[in-house]
Structure formats: C-alpha cells, structure tokens
Scaffold this active site. Structure first.
Site, PDB file in Angstrom:
ATOM      1  N   ASN A 220      -8.219  -8.831 -15.570  1.00 32.97           N
ATOM      2  CA  ASN A 220      -8.728 -10.035 -14.901  1.00 32.97           C
ATOM      3  C   ASN A 220      -9.901  -9.581 -14.039  1.00 32.97           C
ATOM      4  OD1 ASN A 220      -9.213 -11.936 -12.721  1.00 32.97           O
ATOM      5  ND2 ASN A 220      -7.299 -12.942 -13.266  1.00 32.97           N
TER       6      ASN A 220
ATOM      7  N   PHE B 152       0.820  -1.222   0.000  1.00 30.33           N
ATOM      8  CA  PHE B 152       0.000   0.000   0.000  1.00 30.33           C
ATOM      9  C   PHE B 152       0.851   1.268   0.000  1.00 30.33           C
ATOM     10  CE2 PHE B 152      -2.041  -3.395   2.527  1.00 30.33           C
ATOM     11  CZ  PHE B 152      -2.958  -3.790   1.578  1.00 30.33           C
TER      12      PHE B 152
ATOM     13  N   GLY C  87      -5.033   1.310 -14.805  1.00 29.33           N
ATOM     14  CA  GLY C  87      -4.525   1.178 -13.431  1.00 29.33           C
ATOM     15  C   GLY C  87      -5.637   0.926 -12.436  1.00 29.33           C
TER      16      GLY C  87
ATOM     17  N   GLN D 283      -9.191  -5.801  -6.191  1.00 25.81           N
ATOM     18  CA  GLN D 283      -8.478  -4.544  -5.932  1.00 25.81           C
ATOM     19  C   GLN D 283      -9.453  -3.466  -5.486  1.00 25.81           C
ATOM     20  OE1 GLN D 283      -5.484  -3.817  -5.600  1.00 25.81           O
ATOM     21  NE2 GLN D 283      -4.175  -4.235  -7.324  1.00 25.81           N
TER      22      GLN D 283
ATOM     23  N   GLY E  17      -4.902  -0.268  -8.864  1.00 23.63           N
ATOM     24  CA  GLY E  17      -4.496  -0.473  -7.469  1.00 23.63           C
ATOM     25  C   GLY E  17      -5.062   0.507  -6.468  1.00 23.63           C
ATOM     26  N   GLU E  18      -5.302   1.733  -6.881  1.00 25.43           N
ATOM     27  CA  GLU E  18      -5.585   2.761  -5.894  1.00 25.43           C
ATOM     28  C   GLU E  18      -6.973   3.358  -5.954  1.00 25.43           C
ATOM     29  OE1 GLU E  18      -1.499   4.934  -5.128  1.00 25.43           O
ATOM     30  OE2 GLU E  18      -1.525   3.802  -6.989  1.00 25.43           O
TER      31      GLU E  18
ATOM     32  N   GLY F 106       0.514  -9.017  -3.833  1.00 28.01           N
ATOM     33  CA  GLY F 106      -0.754  -9.624  -3.453  1.00 28.01           C
ATOM     34  C   GLY F 106      -1.845  -9.145  -4.393  1.00 28.01           C
TER      35      GLY F 106
ATOM     36  N   LYS G 116     -11.580 -10.941 -11.806  1.00 28.56           N
ATOM     37  CA  LYS G 116     -11.563 -11.321 -10.390  1.00 28.56           C
ATOM     38  C   LYS G 116     -10.542 -10.489  -9.590  1.00 28.56           C
ATOM     39  CE  LYS G 116     -11.976 -15.618  -7.866  1.00 28.56           C
ATOM     40  NZ  LYS G 116     -12.005 -17.085  -8.078  1.00 28.56           N
ATOM     41  N   THR G 117      -9.310 -10.463 -10.058  1.00 24.95           N
ATOM     42  CA  THR G 117      -8.299  -9.689  -9.307  1.00 24.95           C
ATOM     43  C   THR G 117      -8.609  -8.199  -9.398  1.00 24.95           C
ATOM     44  OG1 THR G 117      -6.806  -9.629 -11.204  1.00 24.95           O
ATOM     45  CG2 THR G 117      -6.470 -11.405  -9.641  1.00 24.95           C
TER      46      THR G 117
END
Lengths: 756, 288
Positions: A643, A252, A714, A650, A716-717, A479, A645-646
């Site tokens: 993806n 993170f 993107g 996220q 992740g955030e 992860g 699922k991932t």
C-alpha cells in the site's frame, strides 16, 4: 538481480488494489472513537487496579504499612510479595518472539530498579484505588544502585547468549592484517543514550476470570504470546486463556514482551474475584516496559587511498538489567553491509539497576548504524571522497557474512534515486562551505538496512453466500495498517472490492500469527492470507465446476478467473456467475480456505534484507547551536509495496523517530539515585510537527519472492535506520563539528563559544 | 501518581470581594486557581501539596484588556490567546505576543493566563522577560487595599515573591511608552514548540542619532528568577553599536546572570548563548 527480473507477472485476477494508496479501512473507526483499544472494553462489576512502584533502585523491602490504605472505602485487595498468589515464571523463548524481562513480579522483597512494581491495589473505582495506593507506606533497606555505565565499565562481561544469532565475539579474516594494510584509518567512539518507545497508547490490561478460564484484553504486539504467558503463570491450559487486542495504539517493540503488569492484572482479578482494569501511567512505562539500551561503540575502519575497506572493527558496550540479559545488537548490520574481508565484532554488557532493555524499532541497526555510518562519513572526508562514492566502492554484491547471494538488493538504485531527488550534486564537499543567510547549511547521507524476518503464520478466509469475504488471523494492527493491507491482499486474490472484505484480527480464537515485530507481519500473515484466499477460491471454483446447473460446469479450473465477485471463463467473460449464485445454488453458507505459511530458513539460499538511502539537509544557527532539519529524502527497497500510502507513512514515522534520535531523544538516569529524571513527555522530547520538514519518501518497485510469497521484505523498521546518521553527517557538513554522542543537543554543538 | 480528588477543596467565590474576604479570613489557607495549566500537572503527578484552592477563573474583575491614554491594563486572567489577538497588544507590545505564541500548545494558550505565569514564578517562564522589558506594574489587591508594584521588584528568589498570602494579583499595567522600541524576542530550545526554554531573551531599544538612547534586556532560565540586566543596559546607554561595545556588553551580561547545569542544558551553554543573543540583538538594532 535487477528490479525488472523480479517483477511479478501481471495477474489477470483480482481488482489489483495491492500497492494502491488505499485509505485505512479502519480510519473512520479511529477518528470517530469507534476503534476499541484494550482499556475500552466495558464489563459489569469492573474493579480497578493501580500499581505501586519502588521509590528506591536497589535493596529490599523491609515492610509495608497498609492500614491507612485499607480504610479507604471500596478497597478490595492490596497485594504485595507478602500475600501475592504464586506466579510461575515463563521461560524466555526467542523462537516464540519473546523478549527478555520475565522476572516474576511480587514474589520476593528484592528491589532491582526504581519504579519496579511492589504492590497492586484493587478497589471499586479508579479514584479509590489511586487514593489507597497513595496511602501505602513502604520501608526499605536501600543500597547504592549501579546506575552509571561509565562507573560500572570495569564489571563489563560477555553476553551469555548470542548477539542477534551470532557469537558475541566474531572475526572474519584478520582485522590486524587489514588495518596494517590500510592507508587511512578512522578510530572513534560513538555513544547513543537510553531511549524510550513512548507509544501514544499506554500499556493496559483488562483481566476477566470465569472459573479457570481467563479472558485478557491487552495492548500487545503478540496475542498468542500473552496467552502462553498467562497459561504458564497461572498454571492453566493454554486453551483456557483468550487474549483480545483489536487495536494497538503504537508499540515500536515495547508491546512485544508480556511485561509483568499483565500477570499482575490477572492476579488482581483472581484475588478480587472481579474483572479488573489496569492502565499503566506514562511514568510506569518509562520504568517497566523496556527501552533502547545505552551504547558505547568503538568503530575502527581501515581503507586504501581509493576507499576500499581493508578492515572493520565494531565493538563496545551496552547495558542490561541486573536480573536479566538483553543485548542491544549494534554490530548486527556491520556483519553484512559492506564488502570487507577483515571484520571483527565484539559486544560486552554492563548490568545496571534499571528495568531490562528491550527491542525498540530496528534494535541493533538503529544504534549501530549511527556509529558505522558516521564512521564511513568521517572516512569519506579523510579520503576526500564523496560519501556515496565511498559506499559504492565497498558495495557488497553478495552477503559478505553468509556468502549467499542477495534475494534482491536495489541499494544502488536507492543511492541514485535519492541523490537525484535530494539534489546531492548541489553539495559542496568541504564542511562549513554552505550557508543559507546567517545559517550554516549541511547535507548528509547514510545507508539503511534491515533484515527480512518472517515467521510461520496462519490465516483463514471465508467467502460468504452474500458474495463478501471474511479474513481471519490473530495478528495485530499497531497503527501500521495491517487491517488495510490484509484487505488489499485478500481483494487481489478474491477479485473483490475492499468494501466487500472484512478483516478480523487480534484474538487468540483466530488462526495463530506470531509477534508483530521485526517488520514481519505483512510478509508473514499477508502470505497466509493470500494462501487462504486461494484455497477458498479453489473450493468455490470446484463447487461451480461440479454443479451441472452452473455455466462453468465442466470447465477446467485453470480456465476460470475471479474478478468483480464473479467466476468466469478466461476466454469468455459472459460465461460465468457470481459467488453468491454459486453458493446459493449449492445451498452453502460459505466456502472456507486456510493456509499455514512456513519459511524454510534452515536451508536458506539467499540473504534477504530491505535497503535504503537516507539524505538530510540541516540548517544550524551559528549563535545558538539550534539544528533544524529542513529537508529529508529517504529511498527504500522494501520489496513489493503493498500500500503506497501506509508504506510511505511507515517510512516517514521511522525518519521522524530518527530525527528525534539525532537531535533530542534521551532518557536521563540519575546516576546517584538510579531514578529516571525525565520520565514524562514534557522533558523527554520527541519532535513536534514544526520540527519535521516535508519528507520525501520514494519506495522502489520490487518483488522479492525469496523474502515472502507476496514479494514484500518488511516496512516497519527500516525507516529509522541510518536516519540519525544522515542528520549527524549533515550537522558535521554544516558546522565542521563532529558530535559522536547522541543526541546532538545545542550545548554539545556550541561548546564554549559560538560556531560563527 | 495522581492525587485523590476528594482530598482537595475548590471554592468559587461569587465576586472579587468574596474572594478577598476568604483570603483574609484564613491567611495562607487558600490559593488562587486560574487556568490550572501548572497546577493540574502537579495534581496529576500527585505533587500538589496545597489542598485548598480558590477558583478565580470566572471573576469578571480579573478579565479583559483595557486601553487608557497612558497605559494598557491586562486582567490577570488574560490568556495567551487573548494577548495574541488584541490589536493594541500586537501593535505596541509585540514581545508579549511573541512570548504568548511560544508558550505551550494551543490548548495551553487558550487556558493559561498571564497572571498565572507571573505568580507560578518559574524562572523559565516565557512571558515574564517581555513584561520586564515593558516595565510592567502589578496590581495586588487585598481587603487591606490595593498596591501597585513594579514587576521588577516582584520576584525575590527562586519561587519567592513579594506578595502576601491574602493578596490577589488582579491586573498587569503596561505603560504606553514603548511602542517605538525596536524589539527582539528569542526562546532557544531543543525543538520548535512545547519545550521549556534553555535560554529566553526579550529586549527592546531606541536609537537616537546612532546612539542607544534606551535599552531594556531581560532573560529567563539563567538565574533563580527572570532577570532584567540593568548593568549591561547601563553600559550600553548612549553608546554607538560597534565591536568594542558589543564585546564589553557581552562580558558584562555574563557577570549579571548565574545559570546552572541541569537536565535541559549547561551553565556554559546558557552563558554563551545569552551573550550571543545580546550580540544578535545589537546586530539587528544596528541594521534597522
């Protein structure tokens, strides 16, 4: 630009697994303990290092008494500033993805913050090391610390550097004129506390010297960054340092910087002449690995009766350390989110005796959008306008900051789809107008936005003579699903099933990738993997075409397609052969393709951002002030979804972190002693499973070719951005109480009476 | 920092008699170590100052739930999980089950004991308010003999107990006179699980002909010890439940507790929420 125009042309190549909810390819390793994290690499003769932290927050070390510690059996070294090897500072280089916080450890007796490392003990066993560390006595000259932003506000100063690439004070148009023209105003102060990343895996380092060569196993978001830092600190050539990180157990942002324990592990290994393992404690992580800085944000909005924004002011304070500068860029998204001719941003810093703050999931947007989106909500009530409608009235069709067109922006679709999924129409406009039995019910929403950050990166793909493929890059899996998504990208181009592709990452012996931060990894490294896979495949095609014995001999390259591990004619699938046959006949072990992805951001023609809309429903107990999030919908435009699922996971992780931010997360600093009061997971509360309702996440279909060659923007955030504001706005809708200071704890909500 | 294990001594006596003999031989030298759910946290943080411990985890005399005609006796080692699973406990002492369910996570519930929760003497513990409502009695044993003490008299100040250094808490006795109480248990916290409570409230009452015939009120996290609010009980006894009674009871309750500001909450919040909990209990009592 609509989604349709941007859809990727259907590809005949590959098994088309990109976008599919493929289970994590490393899932089995993770659940069986086979995934090896930084602290889990065995070495002969391993010694253990334990760090000692300062018990004062400001002052100087007078001296050490190590006599009792030295008598503990097995002690190999006790390193303090009095005997530490010279460690060279590493220049902060934002372009290299470095954060601030590069104070060189153990080079002086000065104490800047509580918990600062003042010694390293090395011994044969962990228990001996801990015992010796506990016996080291330290005397200090203690000074009162600066530990209260409120108390220190008189010393606020303008940042020396830029704030997310912009000057600390910026003005577009004239906000005074804009405010004068406004019919309605919101003028409020919003506060967010210090928060900590708290990944499950602690920071950990194993350092192994072989002469002047250093191998370092580190829990990191940036293997090449560790390599660069260690080479500089120890004055050895970069190629002498190898950093390995196969799995990172959550980060993170706090593992994006090479904090000082890494060089201390390497220094300890050098002094003790042994491989050294150093695992930090949770308490040390609170003090030494950065945090989200506290903010005080003043937001002023001016609007016409129709809701058109005439001015936005976003200014305020955040803290940094006394020895380094980190600016929490809370005004970042406000520059570009809403169409408004008159905009002013201004940020100031207050230096405190704490470790340097750092990037934490969506730095800037997470704190800033709580303030901005709360203020928008307040404006909506003043105007008696639906909060979504207010945002549509001020919808920016081009980037108001850069004036560039958006590469893609499906924010309207996010609002629309979110409202449908969530049942926004059920919401009664007035606060305190909805109930669920004895509970007060509230519905709130907020916008999410996060910029596209892509970095140059390299990858290599090797098609093997057994028909399988190997994908290589130094990048990281925090992860997040990097292994899985890179597998899918390679499969798509190579026409192979996932079980025939092996992804190898997390090692500076592999082609260079930048820091896995800023939601950049899949866009950047994924594009390189696609490029490398295409290059490898092209070589394979050339090999087949050039071979007189191949059924594809003489065929033109553009007539050949790859699928199911075979090359064949587009027009006649029977005329073809397996990769294995092509390579075997040519007597080749493999064909290799490499690719370096470059992004020409100097001549940007588009403004690229991921967008989203967050919707929260809360149930508030009127007698006790307990807030429970009962439903949550998040709809996002993150470009192409690699993806399902991932990608959804996220978003869910971000939303959960946002719920925690809204209702419970807060690091408490003792303003007298400068100590962190709740530096453990018993008292620093994050949501438990029971606090998290079913999360409804929708990822819109899009392909943003300007964001990245693979179309992704993107992931992740953006999930955390606006999530806290959606909850806070729902709490106001439920109760009529506006809490502008996170977290919205029970006592703040209840005040001195009851809500009933 | 984690403590150095070789500095500590842990003995596991073969029997209760051996354990008591050891405690008597060196008064204050040895302390009982049961499930370890509190002590291991201190050990890990390097804050476990006492060094000599007596493991009692395996002593059969301290285990089991026995149901007699007039009372139920719980061994001090009864775990939170055992409390939740026992039929009689579920039927007659639901407040304890409710407290057990809210204590820690599953691992803590499997390992943590009722006796430990009592002698750890935290004012924020979850099961003591329930024990207070049930008029629990503690059996304290030493080589000098056995004494039975009302639990209400056990805590004498913050972390202070009516217990000698050679004594062991062996059993907890609950009179079987409360099966018909209307009960109420509520732990108020930041999150739904694994949070130390801001206020914890356990109550039981019996109505007779529209009036409160019996009422017991106990609170955690609002004073240096868990408290039974006897003056408020007194005020409520023989009253009908109406607005005036509720108001008076709220006011009385707020004089009976002395909460503080701390990291977990504010004194104001605790005072008000304690009163709101009482009001909520009375509301439910009236409507059942």
């Amino acid at each position: 630009m609509s989604a349709k125009q941007n859809q990727r042309p259907a590809s005949k190549q590959g098994s088309g697994v990109v976008g599919q909810p493929l289970n994590r390819v490393d899932g089995r390793l993770k659940v069986t303990g086979g995934a090896r994290f930084a602290a889990e690499f065995p070495h002969d003769q391993m010694a253990y290092a334990v760090l000692i932290g300062s018990t004062i927050a400001n002052g100087r070390i007078k001296g050490f008494d190590t006599s009792a510690a030295k008598r503990v059996p097995g002690v190999l070294a006790i390193i303090t500033h009095e005997n530490a090897p010279k460690l060279r500072p590493v220049a902060t280089n934002p372009a290299e993805g470095d954060a601030a916080g590069r104070r060189v450890p153990l080079q002086s007796p000065v104490i800047y913050y509580h918990g600062q490392y003042i010694a390293v003990v090395v011994a044969e066993t962990l228990e001996q090391t801990q015992q010796a560390a506990a016996l080291v006595r330290v005397s200090y000259d203690e000074q009162p610390p600066a530990a209260d932003m409120e108390r220190e506000r008189g010393k606020a100063y303008p940042p020396k550097g830029k704030v997310a690439g912009k000057p600390a004070d910026t003005m577009r148009g004239n906000t005074d004129t804009g405010l004068a023209a406004a019919n309605v105003r919101v003028d409020e102060i919003y506060r967010t506390p210090t928060e900590h990343h708290n990944p499950m895996e602690p920071h950990a380092t194993i350092a192994v010297w072989d002469g002047d060569k250093l191998t370092i196993y580190d829990a990191t978001q940036y293997t090449y960054g560790v390599r660069h830092a260690m080479a500089t600190t120890f004055g050895v050539p970069e190629e002498n340092v190898r950093c390995i990180c196969k799995f990172t157990g959550g980060a993170f942002g706090c593992k994006g910087t090479v904090w000082s324990h890494v060089s201390l592990a390497a220094a300890a290994a050098r002094v003790a002449r042994r491989p050294v393992k150093l695992v930090t404690t949770r308490q040390q992580m609170f003090s030494n690995m950065g945090h989200r800085a506290e903010t005080e944000q003043h937001v002023v909005l001016g609007a016409t009766r129709a809701g058109k924004l005439t001015a936005i002011v976003h200014e305020g304070l955040s803290h940094t350390s006394t020895f380094d500068e980190y600016v929490e860029p809370f005004s970042k998204a406000t520059h570009m989110l809403y169409a408004c001719d008159n905009f002013k941003a201004s940020q100031r810093l207050v230096a405190l005796n704490v470790g340097t703050p750092t990037y934490m999931r969506a730095p800037g947007e997470t704190s800033g959008m709580f303030a901005l989106e709360s203020a928008l909500d307040e404006l909506a009530y003043k105007l008696n306008l639906d909060p979504i409608q207010l945002r549509l009235v001020n919808y920016a069709d081009t980037d108001p900051d850069t004036k560039l067109p958006w590469s893609t922006k499906l924010l309207k679709e996010c609002y629309r789809t979110g409202a449908e999924h969530f049942g926004w129409a059920r919401r009664k406009p007035a606060p305190r107008s909805m109930r669920d039995g004895r509970y007060l019910l509230g519905l709130g929403m907020a916008t999410a936005v996060y910029p596209v950050n892509h970095f140059p990166s390299s990858a290599r793909v090797r098609i093997q003579s057994d028909g399988s493929a190997i994908v290589e890059s130094s990048t990281h899996d925090l992860g997040t699903g990097t292994y899985t998504v890179l597998t899918q990208i390679a499969c798509e181009t190579l026409g192979l099933p996932p079980e025939r592709v092996e992804v190898i990452i997390g090692d500076t012996n592999l082609p260079k990738a930048m820091v896995s931060g800023g939601s950049s990894t899949v866009m950047s490294v994924g594009s390189s993997v696609q490029g490398a896979a295409r290059a490898a495949l092209a070589k394979l095609v050339e090999t087949a075409r050039a071979d007189t014995r191949s059924p594809l001999y003489g065929a033109s390259a553009d007539q050949i397609v790859a699928s199911d591990g075979r090359l064949a004619l587009k027009s006649n699938d029977a005329r073809g052969e397996t990769y294995r046959d092509t390579l075997a006949r040519a007597g080749m072990k493999e064909v290799e393709g490499s690719y370096d992805t470059e992004f020409n951001d100097k001549e940007k023609k588009f403004s690229s951002h991921a967008f989203g809309a967050q919707f929260a429903e809360v149930r508030v107990d009127p007698d006790f002030g307990e807030v429970r999030v009962t439903r949550f919908t998040g709809v996002f435009d993150i470009g192409r979804v690699m993806n399902m699922k991932t990608g959804q996971s996220q978003m869910k992780g971000g939303i959960i972190m946002g719920i925690g931010m809204a209702l419970m997360e807060e690091t408490v600093l003792d303003t007298n002693s400068g100590r962190l009061v709740n530096r453990d997971l018993a008292e620093y509360h994050v949501p438990v499973h029971a606090d998290v309702p079913q999360l409804d996440v929708v990822l819109l279909e899009n392909f943003d070719e300007h964001a990245s060659p693979i179309g992704a923007k993107g992931a992740g955030e953006i999930g955390i951005v606006g999530a806290a504001a959606a909850v806070a706005n729902a709490v106001y809708h439920a109760t009529g109480v506006r809490v502008r200071e996170l977290p919205i704890t029970l006592d703040k909500l209840l005040g001195k009476g009851a809500l009933a | 920092m984690r403590a150095y294990l070789p500095d500590y001594e842990l003995r596991a006596p073969r029997s209760l008699t051996d354990a008591l003999a050891l405690l008597a031989r060196e008064p204050g030298g040895w302390r009982a170590f049961a499930g370890g759910t509190d002590l291991m946290v201190l050990l890990e943080a390097g804050l476990l100052t006492h060094r000599k411990f007596l493991s009692i985890w395996h002593l059969p005399e301290l285990k089991g739930i026995e149901v007699a005609n007039d009372h139920v006796t719980l061994g001090a080692l009864t775990t939170y999980t055992e409390v939740q699973r026992d039929e009689t406990m579920r039927r007659e002492f639901p407040l304890l089950g409710a407290a057990a369910r809210e204590t820690g996570g599953i691992a803590i519930q499997n390992r943590g004991t009722l006796g430990g929760n009592i002698v750890n003497a935290s004012p924020a513990a979850d099961s003591p308010p329930a024990l207070l409502v049930y008029d629990a009695e503690l059996e304290l044993v030493s080589t000098r003999g056995t004494r039975l003490l009302p639990y209400r008299e056990f805590h004498t100040g913050y972390k202070q107990m009516n217990m000698q250094s050679d004594e062991l808490l062996t059993r907890i006795r609950l009179p079987r006179t409360t099966g018909d109480l209307k009960t109420y248990y509520r732990k108020v916290g930041t999150r739904k699980a694994q949070a130390i409570s801001k206020v914890c409230f356990a109550a039981g009452a019996r109505m007779n002909d529209g009036r409160i015939a019996d009422v017991r009120l106990a609170l955690g996290s609002v004073a240096p010890t868990v408290v039974r609010c006897t003056q408020t009980e007194e005020l409520l006894r023989n009253q009908t439940i109406d607005e005036a009674t509720t108001k008076a009871a709220r006011e009385m309750l707020m004089t009976e507790i002395t909460p503080i500001d701390d990291m977990r909450s504010t004194a104001d919040y605790r005072l008000n929420v304690a009163a709101n909990l009482l009001a909520d209990f009375l509301r439910q009592l009236k409507h059942t």
